[in-house]
Design an enzyme around this catalytic site. Structure first.
Site, PDB file in Angstrom:
ATOM      1  N   GLU A 152     -21.356 -80.916 -42.295  1.00  0.00           N
ATOM      2  CA  GLU A 152     -21.275 -81.507 -40.960  1.00  0.00           C
ATOM      3  C   GLU A 152     -21.022 -80.439 -39.898  1.00  0.00           C
ATOM      4  O   GLU A 152     -21.558 -80.486 -38.795  1.00  0.00           O
ATOM      5  CB  GLU A 152     -20.153 -82.559 -40.943  1.00  0.00           C
ATOM      6  N   GLU A 178     -24.200 -78.832 -39.204  1.00  0.00           N
ATOM      7  CA  GLU A 178     -25.013 -79.744 -38.396  1.00  0.00           C
ATOM      8  C   GLU A 178     -24.561 -79.698 -36.941  1.00  0.00           C
ATOM      9  O   GLU A 178     -25.372 -79.621 -36.019  1.00  0.00           O
ATOM     10  CB  GLU A 178     -24.856 -81.168 -38.958  1.00  0.00           C
ATOM     11  N   CYS A 222     -17.924 -90.514 -41.977  1.00  0.00           N
ATOM     12  CA  CYS A 222     -17.188 -90.680 -43.231  1.00  0.00           C
ATOM     13  C   CYS A 222     -16.746 -92.107 -43.493  1.00  0.00           C
ATOM     14  O   CYS A 222     -16.358 -92.441 -44.605  1.00  0.00           O
ATOM     15  CB  CYS A 222     -15.911 -89.845 -43.233  1.00  0.00           C
ATOM     16  N   SER A 251     -23.766 -88.232 -37.551  1.00  0.00           N
ATOM     17  CA  SER A 251     -24.070 -87.171 -38.512  1.00  0.00           C
ATOM     18  C   SER A 251     -24.845 -87.741 -39.687  1.00  0.00           C
ATOM     19  O   SER A 251     -24.569 -88.844 -40.155  1.00  0.00           O
ATOM     20  CB  SER A 251     -22.755 -86.560 -39.001  1.00  0.00           C
ATOM     21  N   LYS A 267     -15.672 -99.068 -48.773  1.00  0.00           N
ATOM     22  CA  LYS A 267     -16.299 -98.164 -49.749  1.00  0.00           C
ATOM     23  C   LYS A 267     -16.993 -98.944 -50.864  1.00  0.00           C
ATOM     24  O   LYS A 267     -17.930 -98.460 -51.473  1.00  0.00           O
ATOM     25  CB  LYS A 267     -15.242 -97.243 -50.365  1.00  0.00           C
ATOM     26  N   GLU A 281     -20.212 -99.529 -49.361  1.00  0.00           N
ATOM     27  CA  GLU A 281     -20.969 -98.291 -49.177  1.00  0.00           C
ATOM     28  C   GLU A 281     -21.661 -97.869 -50.460  1.00  0.00           C
ATOM     29  O   GLU A 281     -22.835 -97.494 -50.468  1.00  0.00           O
ATOM     30  CB  GLU A 281     -20.042 -97.176 -48.687  1.00  0.00           C
ATOM     31  N   GLU A 291     -29.685 -97.023 -50.402  1.00  0.00           N
ATOM     32  CA  GLU A 291     -30.111 -95.633 -50.255  1.00  0.00           C
ATOM     33  C   GLU A 291     -29.140 -94.650 -50.930  1.00  0.00           C
ATOM     34  O   GLU A 291     -29.407 -93.465 -50.994  1.00  0.00           O
ATOM     35  CB  GLU A 291     -30.304 -95.278 -48.774  1.00  0.00           C
ATOM     36  N   CYS A 345      -7.778 -93.329 -42.581  1.00  0.00           N
ATOM     37  CA  CYS A 345      -7.822 -93.846 -43.950  1.00  0.00           C
ATOM     38  C   CYS A 345      -6.443 -94.197 -44.488  1.00  0.00           C
ATOM     39  O   CYS A 345      -6.300 -95.083 -45.335  1.00  0.00           O
ATOM     40  CB  CYS A 345      -8.438 -92.821 -44.885  1.00  0.00           C
TER      41      CYS A 345
END
Ligand SMILES: Cc1cc2nc3c(=O)[nH]c(=O)nc-3n(C[C@H](O)[C@H](O)[C@H](O)COP(=O)(O)O)c2cc1C
Ligand code: SF4
Ligand code: SF4
Lengths: 547, 608
Positions: free
Chosen positions: B283, B286, B308, B328, B367, B370, B375, B531
């Protein structure tokens, strides 16, 4: 303007229309045309003539002062032929109560004879003018009060007059109207709302509808006066969707007002402006509570808000907002025309003016009545309602609606005014008087009310949401012969908790009839529980163990 | 605001208090606790439960302490028999419509209803149920299970979702006894625009909202001798897991956690922190790439926004799809870890990737969603041709994600005496990490970790001070200017912003959306505080839970010698041996992803 020798007024309140009033009106127009009398006789729709409770159509004929009821489409030709053409009164159709000719005058004088009970301030025009014609209202001195206020009174002076009149809100809580206006006026801001609470959610109650259908301009004039007094810029009439005829007539009235410069910008050429529109609601009972009503207009869930802030400081869209009941507004024109002192001379201390009630139940004459405060419940029943029907014995009276109070026969000499009623834990409430005769079962009545509240609790707070459902369940058990002795304690305990801890008055007052029933008719509950016996023979005691 | 004091009496004693207080706050100040089942300061002030009622002289009804302001001369009684009777009856009424299955309720230990009922001495409700208590569970969501039978309609979840998260996916539908918590058109949570953040679970006073329990799936994998099961634990887990075993809030239990999961039988005990370091390199690169472009007058999407937090990703996909190019392309550490496990690690260990199972322990419910995103199967795609895999061989990069709470439950299930476990370390190679990775668990941590690396790459020099206090803290939105001088002498001021909680994220996103965002780099975490306060963390009633857990994370950062991601020797190795360099072709294949534009009412569209 044309001159008619005769006016035929067709009662076209909601129930009359359901009974076929519109078709009767059409038939009358057609028959009169066929008889070539259309230039002599005019047919006009009007509000209730006091017969709609029988689901029959009534018409009144002026200047002959005759009421015909029931009128069917098939009887219209006879009326036109006999009465309009030949001038002979059809005795069989005239006021049916005593099967004799009754004229309007007689009917009123009959009532006046009875202790001068009814006094018509609010309903003065109902049944007399065409509610869809602003000119008739103006001809009956309508909008004179508004003119007087706009051209000779300051807003403060208007508030003063209302305060002097000692008018108290007719929506249920009885809050002094002048005081509420005084609280609303100083709150700053370019936008201030005036809302007319026309939700009238109480089952069977129709006194606000009577005004809106029979004389909508009176209420609108009251609203415009209120707006002038408190600095209101925008108004809403919050009305339940079911009141189709009221909505239609109010809309006509509003349109006419805009046309006549009584609403909109620069009213009557002054720099006072006020916009008014109708908001029709979804019909939940809780939406009659002013903050739930405001939420509902805002498109939110109809639930009460916490107070404070009160609407006069933060109401609709957080703006200062005045909320008054239909009947409250309808009192204003007369107060401004005749002065607060005049109004204050009617009624009794602490309760001034007249009050509308929907009189219903097991009684000979039902309908909307207007009485000066101070008349006793007993007088109303005997002299306006012509007593309990079928000469049965009176069991009790529910006063003020489902959340009102339960009066036993011994309490009937209580005068109807805020103060005297408070002594017996009662109040005028939503303005209904339901008479119960000896064939009624108190458990059944409490169950009916409980079912209503179970359905109408908004669900926001635990005591009311759970309490209404639990009370309903316990009463179902008792009414079906499955009650237990401790259920009485449970009902009392839940009632107390709901009164103490419900968020809004709906939950706080939902158990009030039940509580009084448990006190005043306790034996009847015990009969159901201990002897599986419904003394009135209403409840179906089926002994099932499981329900 | 003027602070007028007023004189009040509580239970006969005189107090002078701030006139803006509610009765509840005034009583708490006076050391009198008042029970409530719905109140959450500034979030849920509906006064719906009615438990907090007190007697106030001259009021004919009891008053709700939580929403009633004190006034001068107010006389309050908090413990009269009338008050107790009302509270008890309300509880009895609730209990009549509440399933009596505390024994197998996931919330049993933390249930506020159970506790208050016990405190008020209620042993049984005298009332019968008045509604159907056999409603089916809402299991449409991969993250959250809703059991409306247990719901007491306190509305905390509705308010949390509305006020804190600004998602507004749940509402109250129906009236009276038939009212219930519902999504638009009575859809399931999984069929709505719920972000899976799980903040509603944390506020539910009962067990009506829980994470989807995936513990059994983990046990099944562990029991399968053919499978090589590895576990990764997220940064925030180590500062909260101890609470599940009664340890104080903010206990740092990294070593015990490693020892504990090892005893559950995992074949590799690894650390998501490793992937966090990887994220920083990807990141950071990037970001520098985009920033350089913009500084050179080329076009690139700035601000760059971190990716994230999967709750946050679903939020932006639903509400601000236009801004997706600003996000990102890096996968979250959980997903990078999964992809690395099933490629690099499997290769190193000579394992068939089909036999490698990656379990993640996360502070997060999103999560779970996720790892199911279609994908997120790049390892499978990577091997597909090389190993001639068939469709039925398909595997996800991460197979199961469980929450901190679920891990606690697994350990209890096998009788692990957590507090007395020895301190152990993670396995190699995916267990090595830096202080930069550990602070990922707190809001601002990703930003701080990224800046530690970015600063060095841009300026060629180390940060003057490793700790970037300026980006720390628990304020919902924080901003900072980071001045840097590039190696060729150019002065750059990196403008950064950090938001935690989706309501705060929305504020920053509105700016990005209408083109007025002044920032270069934005860190967003779906959960307030980051988190460490995720929807999968132990539920605590400590008002300073975020601060305490954050302090534990920062103390671990300080205790670690390597504090910058690019200094992690295992990270260096993985680039040398595998990815070559950040943002390389292979890195893009395995470590980066793309996003989908989502409708708010997806299903409605499918339906017609
Ligand atoms: C459950 C509930 C229902 C109510 N329904 C009505 C109603 O139908 N019409 C009405 O005017 N007021 C109703 N009220 C009273 C209003 O909240 C408010 O007090 C009233 O509109 C104020 O007008 P007033 O001052 O003219 O009485 C209701 C109150 C409650 C708690
Ligand atoms: S008492 Fe409570 S549940 Fe009942 S109507 Fe009022 S707010 Fe709604
Ligand atoms: S699901 Fe939980 S938090 Fe939401 S209203 Fe029901 S009990 Fe309250």
């Amino acid at each position: 303007m044309k001159f008619y020798r005769m006016h035929v007024l067709v009662a076209e309140d909601t129930r009359s229309i359901m009974a076929g009033a519109k078709r009767v009106e059409e038939a009358l127009v057609e028959e009169i045309r066929l008889a070539g009398l259309e230039d002599e006789i005019r047919v006009v729709p009007t509000g209730s003539l006091g017969f709609s409770d029988k689901d029959q159509v009534a018409i009144a004929i002026y200047p002959d002062n005759i009421i015909y009821c029931p009128v069917l489409v098939s009887t219209v030709p006879e009326i036109v032929e006999e009465h309009f053409l030949k001038g002979r009164i059809i005795k069989a159709l005239a006021h049916p109560m005593e099967q004799k000719e009754v004229t309007m005058e007689e009917r009123t004088s009959e009532n006046q004879m009875n202790l001068d009970i009814q006094k018509r301030i609010l309903l003065e025009n109902v049944g007399k003018i065409d509610p869809e014609n602003i000119q008739e209202y103006i001809a009956a001195d309508g909008y004179v009060a508004l003119e007087k206020a706009l051209f000779s009174l300051t807003p403060e002076k208007v508030i003063d007059e209302v305060k002097k009149s000692e008018l108290r809100g007719r929506g249920g809580a009885g809050f002094p109207t002048g005081l509420k206006w005084q609280f609303t006026r100083p709150n700053p801001g370019p936008v201030k709302y005036v809302i007319c609470n026309a939700d009238e959610g109480e089952p069977g109650t129709f006194k606000d509808r009577e005004i809106m259908e029979g004389d909508p301009h009176k209420m609108i004039e009251g609203m415009i006066l209120a707006a002038y007094a408190v600095g209101g810029t925008h108004g809403y009439i919050y009305i339940r969707g079911e009141y189709a005829l009221s909505i239609q007539r109010l809309q006509k009235a509003i349109d006419a007002c805009y046309e006549y410069g009584l609403l909109g910008k620069n009213i009557l050429g002054t720099d006072f402006s006020f916009e008014l529109c109708i908001h029709s609601g979804a019909g939940a009972y809780i939406c009659g509570e002013e903050t739930a009503l405001i939420n509902s207009i805002e498109g939110k869930r109809g639930e009460p808000r916490k107070k404070p802030p009160y609407p006069p400081s933060q109401g609709l869209w957080q703006k200062p907002t005045l909320v008054n009941n239909v009947e409250t507004f309808a009192n204003i024109p007369a107060i401004i025309s005749n002065g607060g002192e005049w109004y204050q001379s009617i009624g009794v201390e602490g309760s001034r003016g007249t009050k509308l009630f929907s009189l219903m139940g097991d009684i000979n004459w039902k309908g909307t009545i207007e009485i000066p405060f101070g008349t006793s419940v007993g007088d109303i029943i005997d002299n306006i309602g012509h007593g309990v029907r079928y000469d049965r014995k009176l069991k009790g009276v529910i006063l003020g609606g489902s959340s009102g109070s339960l009066l036993v026969p011994e309490e009937l000499n209580t005068p109807v005014d805020f103060h005297s009623l408070a002594h017996i834990e009662a109040g005028p409430g939503s303005g209904s008087i339901v008479v119960m005769d000896e064939t009624r079962c108190i458990v059944d009545i409490c169950l009916n009310i409980a079912e209503f509240f179970r359905h109408e609790s908004c669900g926001k707070c635990t005591p009311c949401r759970e309490g209404t459902a639990q009370i309903c369940h316990l009463l179902e058990m008792i009414a079906s012969g499955n009650g237990l002795p401790e259920d009485i304690d449970h009902l009392e305990k839940i009632s107390q908790t709901m009164m103490d801890a419900s968020f809004c008055p709906l939950g706080q007052t939902a158990p009030s009839v039940l509580r009084q029933a448990l006190k005043k008719y306790r034996q009847e509950f015990l009969d159901h529980i201990h002897n599986s016996n419904c003394p009135a023979g209403v409840c179906n005691m089926n002994f099932t163990e499981e329900v | 605001m003027e602070n007028k004091t007023v004189n009040i009496k509580i239970n006969g004693n005189d107090y002078t208090v701030d006139g803006s207080l509610t009765i509840l706050k005034a009583c708490r100040q006076a050391g009198i606790s008042i029970p409530t089942l719905c109140y959450m300061e500034n979030i849920c002030e509906e006064g719906s439960c009615g438990i907090c009622v007190v007697e106030v002289a001259k009021s004919h009804t009891l008053q709700r302490a939580c929403i009633t302001q004190v006034y001068d001369g107010m006389e309050i009684q908090t413990n009269t028999s009338r008050v107790r009777q009302a509270r008890k009856t309300i509880l009895e009424l609730i209990l009549a419509n509440h399933p009596q299955d505390c024994l197998n309720c996931a919330a049993s230990e933390i249930c506020e209803l159970r506790k208050i009922s016990y405190d008020l001495g209620i042993d049984e409700t005298p009332f019968e149920p008045t509604k159907d208590l056999d409603l089916p569970l809402d299991t449409t969501s991969p993250a959250i299970v809703r059991d409306l039978n247990k719901c007491i309609l306190c509305r905390r979840c509705v308010k949390e979702c509305e006020i804190v998260q600004s998602v507004n996916v749940i509402e109250i539908a129906g009236r009276g006894i038939n009212s219930k918590v519902s999504c638009f058109m009575d859809k399931g949570l999984g069929e709505s625009y719920c972000t899976n953040c799980g903040q509603c679970i944390k506020v539910c006073p009962v067990g009506a909202l829980t994470e989807k329990n995936d513990v059994d799936r983990v046990w099944d994998y562990l029991a399968d001798p053919k499978k090589h099961v590895v576990v990764q634990t997220a940064p925030a887990v180590r500062v909260a897991l101890g609470e599940e075993f009664g340890m104080p809030v903010g206990s740092l239990v990294t070593g015990k956690m490693a020892a504990g999961v090892r005893r559950l039988g995992f074949d590799g005990v690894f650390d998501t922190d490793f992937a966090a370091d990887l994220t920083i390199l990807e990141e950071g690169t990037e970001f520098i790439g985009r920033l350089t472009k913009v500084l050179n007058g080329e076009s690139a999407h700035l601000p760059l926004i971190t990716s994230c937090s999967p709750g946050w990703i679903k939020f932006i996909e639903h509400f601000f799809p236009k801004c997706l190019p600003n996000v990102s392309s890096c996968k979250s550490p959980q997903q990078m870890f999964g992809a690395v496990t099933k490629t690099y690690y499997a290769q190193q260990k000579n394992l068939d990737p089909r036999d490698v199972i990656c379990v993640s322990v996360m502070p997060c419910t999103a999560k779970k969603y996720e790892c199911l995103r279609p994908e997120m199967d790049d390892a499978f795609d990577h091997w597909k041709d090389k190993l001639m895999l068939k469709d039925e061989d398909h595997f996800q990069d991460v197979d199961v994600a469980i929450t901190t709470r679920e891990l606690g439950r697994m350990m209890k299930e096998v009788g692990i005496d957590f507090e007395h476990l020895p301190e152990e370390s993670f396995d190699s190679p995916l267990g090595e990490s830096t202080g930069a990775a550990v602070i990922f668990g707190a809001t601002g941590g990703v930003m701080e970790a990224a800046l530690r690396t970015v600063y060095e790459v841009v300026t060629g020099q180390a940060l003057p001070k490793v700790e970037l206090e300026i980006v720390r803290g628990m304020k919902g939105i924080r901003t900072a200017d980071i001045p840097m001088v590039s190696a060729d002498g150019k002065e750059i001021i990196a403008k950064v912003a950090i938001a935690s909680g989706l309501g705060n994220a929305r504020v920053l996103l509105e700016e990005v959306s209408n083109g007025t965002s002044p920032y270069h780099f934005i860190e967003i975490m779906a959960c307030p505080g980051g988190c460490l306060n995720g929807g999968g963390q132990p539920i605590s009633n400590d008002p300073n839970v975020c601060e305490k857990r954050a302090a534990a994370l920062y103390s671990q950062d300080e205790a670690i010698t390597i504090r910058k991601s690019h200094d992690n020797p295992e990270i260096k190795k993985i680039y040398e041996n595998y990815f070559e360099k950040p943002n390389s072709h292979l890195a893009h294949e395995l470590l980066h992803t793309s996003y989908v534009e989502r409708d708010l009412y997806e299903l409605e569209k499918e339906d017609n």
